[in-house]
Write a protein that holds these residues in place. Structure first.
Motif, short mmCIF file in Angstrom:
data_model
loop_
_atom_site.label_atom_id
_atom_site.label_comp_id
_atom_site.label_asym_id
_atom_site.label_seq_id
_atom_site.Cartn_x
_atom_site.Cartn_y
_atom_site.Cartn_z
N LEU A 3 15.82 -5.13 6.11
CA LEU A 3 15.80 -4.76 4.57
C LEU A 3 16.43 -6.10 4.01
O LEU A 3 17.55 -6.67 4.56
CB LEU A 3 16.82 -3.64 4.28
N PHE A 4 15.62 -6.76 3.12
CA PHE A 4 16.44 -8.18 2.51
C PHE A 4 16.98 -7.70 1.36
O PHE A 4 18.13 -8.36 0.95
CB PHE A 4 15.05 -8.94 2.15
N GLU A 5 16.72 -6.80 0.48
CA GLU A 5 17.25 -6.49 -1.06
C GLU A 5 16.91 -5.24 -1.43
O GLU A 5 15.89 -4.90 -1.23
CB GLU A 5 17.31 -7.59 -2.03
N VAL A 6 17.69 -4.58 -2.10
CA VAL A 6 17.63 -3.38 -2.95
C VAL A 6 17.51 -3.80 -4.36
O VAL A 6 18.64 -4.23 -4.64
CB VAL A 6 18.43 -2.15 -2.59
N ASN A 7 16.65 -3.38 -5.34
CA ASN A 7 16.76 -4.03 -6.45
C ASN A 7 16.73 -2.71 -7.33
O ASN A 7 15.96 -1.73 -7.34
CB ASN A 7 15.51 -4.40 -7.00
N ALA A 8 17.86 -2.74 -8.30
CA ALA A 8 18.41 -1.55 -9.13
C ALA A 8 17.16 -1.65 -10.37
O ALA A 8 16.97 -0.61 -10.97
CB ALA A 8 19.78 -1.58 -9.75
N LYS A 9 16.80 -2.83 -10.78
CA LYS A 9 15.75 -2.76 -11.91
C LYS A 9 14.43 -3.27 -11.10
O LYS A 9 14.34 -4.52 -11.13
CB LYS A 9 16.12 -3.68 -12.98
N PRO A 10 13.51 -2.49 -10.65
CA PRO A 10 12.23 -3.03 -9.84
C PRO A 10 11.45 -3.92 -10.90
O PRO A 10 11.51 -3.75 -12.08
CB PRO A 10 11.74 -1.82 -9.71
N MET A 11 10.77 -4.80 -10.11
CA MET A 11 9.72 -5.68 -10.79
C MET A 11 8.53 -4.86 -11.18
O MET A 11 8.49 -3.75 -11.13
CB MET A 11 9.26 -6.65 -9.83
N ILE A 12 7.86 -5.41 -12.20
CA ILE A 12 6.58 -5.03 -12.59
C ILE A 12 5.75 -5.29 -11.40
O ILE A 12 5.32 -6.44 -11.35
CB ILE A 12 6.00 -5.46 -13.90
N PHE A 13 4.93 -4.33 -11.00
CA PHE A 13 3.89 -4.50 -9.94
C PHE A 13 2.63 -4.78 -10.47
O PHE A 13 2.15 -4.38 -11.47
CB PHE A 13 3.94 -3.34 -9.12
N ASP A 14 2.12 -5.91 -9.92
CA ASP A 14 0.79 -6.28 -10.28
C ASP A 14 -0.15 -5.21 -10.11
O ASP A 14 -1.22 -5.23 -10.47
CB ASP A 14 0.33 -7.63 -9.73
N GLU A 15 -0.01 -4.64 -9.05
CA GLU A 15 -1.07 -3.52 -8.69
C GLU A 15 -0.90 -2.19 -9.47
O GLU A 15 -0.05 -1.73 -9.75
CB GLU A 15 -0.72 -3.00 -7.17
N THR A 16 -2.03 -1.97 -10.17
CA THR A 16 -2.21 -0.87 -11.17
C THR A 16 -1.82 0.18 -10.64
O THR A 16 -1.37 1.27 -11.35
CB THR A 16 -3.74 -0.97 -11.91
N ASP A 17 -2.33 0.62 -9.35
CA ASP A 17 -2.01 2.10 -8.79
C ASP A 17 -0.54 2.35 -8.89
O ASP A 17 -0.14 3.42 -8.83
CB ASP A 17 -2.94 2.20 -7.53
N ILE A 18 0.11 1.11 -8.21
CA ILE A 18 1.61 1.45 -8.07
C ILE A 18 2.39 1.62 -9.28
O ILE A 18 3.17 2.31 -9.47
CB ILE A 18 2.28 0.36 -7.24
N GLN A 19 2.05 0.58 -10.33
CA GLN A 19 2.62 0.65 -11.45
C GLN A 19 2.13 2.03 -12.31
O GLN A 19 3.13 2.71 -12.93
CB GLN A 19 2.04 -0.47 -12.29
N THR A 20 0.94 2.68 -12.06
CA THR A 20 0.72 3.75 -12.52
C THR A 20 1.71 5.11 -12.07
O THR A 20 2.04 5.74 -12.73
CB THR A 20 -0.65 4.24 -12.55
N GLN A 21 1.59 5.08 -10.82
CA GLN A 21 2.31 6.14 -9.90
C GLN A 21 4.03 6.06 -10.28
O GLN A 21 4.51 7.08 -10.52
CB GLN A 21 2.31 5.83 -8.52
N GLY A 22 4.17 4.79 -10.50
CA GLY A 22 5.76 4.71 -10.97
C GLY A 22 6.08 5.17 -12.32
O GLY A 22 6.92 5.99 -12.33
N ALA A 23 4.99 4.90 -13.05
CA ALA A 23 5.25 5.42 -14.46
C ALA A 23 5.13 6.93 -14.49
O ALA A 23 5.82 7.49 -15.38
CB ALA A 23 4.05 4.67 -15.49
N LYS A 24 4.23 7.41 -13.70
CA LYS A 24 4.25 8.92 -13.79
C LYS A 24 5.49 9.41 -13.32
O LYS A 24 6.07 10.39 -13.94
CB LYS A 24 2.86 9.34 -12.70
N HIS A 25 6.15 8.84 -12.34
CA HIS A 25 7.33 9.44 -11.75
C HIS A 25 8.56 9.13 -12.78
O HIS A 25 9.46 10.02 -12.84
CB HIS A 25 7.70 8.67 -10.46
#
Length: 152
Positions: free
Chosen positions: A117-139
């Motif tokens: 584990l390198f780091e844990v981010n409390a404010k995640p980056m915007i993912f360039d992958e549309t499927d990841i960003q979409t799934q994250g938005a649904k959650h």
């Protein structure tokens, strides 16, 4: 070979031992994992792969790194371990910060097959992958509904 040989300004530093990571197409890579609180645990919303330019350390896309599909490495990654690890991290974070509903992890797998584990981010980056960003938005939407009791 020695920290005394490095002329560092007088400040506090955290120095990390180099980890020989498992290569992907002869280049370093790491896993960018987006996680969300769901029901009574934490789940992976998506895994992005970032790999370095040839003979470089950094995988950051702004510094020359590239994006690869998780499907390219899925057989090399222990997704069951990652799911359990993400849930454990979320549970530990929640003990100190009760409203942690989203976070991301930067991890890598060593040449010996161990995960780091390198780091844990409390404010995640915007993912360039549309499927990841979409799934994250649904959650996130479901989390907002739950917290506001909008659907009750």
């Amino acid at each position: 070979s020695s920290l005394q040989a490095i002329d560092l300004p007088k400040s506090a530093y955290l120095i990390q031992e180099a980890i020989e990571t498992q290569p992907f197409k002869d280049r370093r890579y790491d896993l960018r994992i987006l996680a969300h609180h769901k029901d009574s645990g934490y789940v992976i919303s998506g895994v992005g792969i970032r790999h370095s330019p040839y003979q470089s350390i950094t995988t950051h896309t702004l510094n020359g790194g590239s994006i690869s599909s998780f499907q390219d490495l899925e057989d090399e990654v222990d997704t069951s371990f990652l799911s359990s690890f993400v849930n454990t991290c979320g549970q530990v974070l929640q003990k100190s910060f009760p409203l942690v509903e989203e976070f991301s992890l930067d991890m890598a797998k060593s040449a010996q097959g161990q995960y780091y584990l390198f780091e844990v981010n409390a404010k995640p980056m915007i993912f360039d992958e549309t499927d990841i960003q979409t799934q994250g938005a649904k959650h996130i939407c479901n989390i907002f509904y739950k917290l506001t009791k909008f659907l009750d």
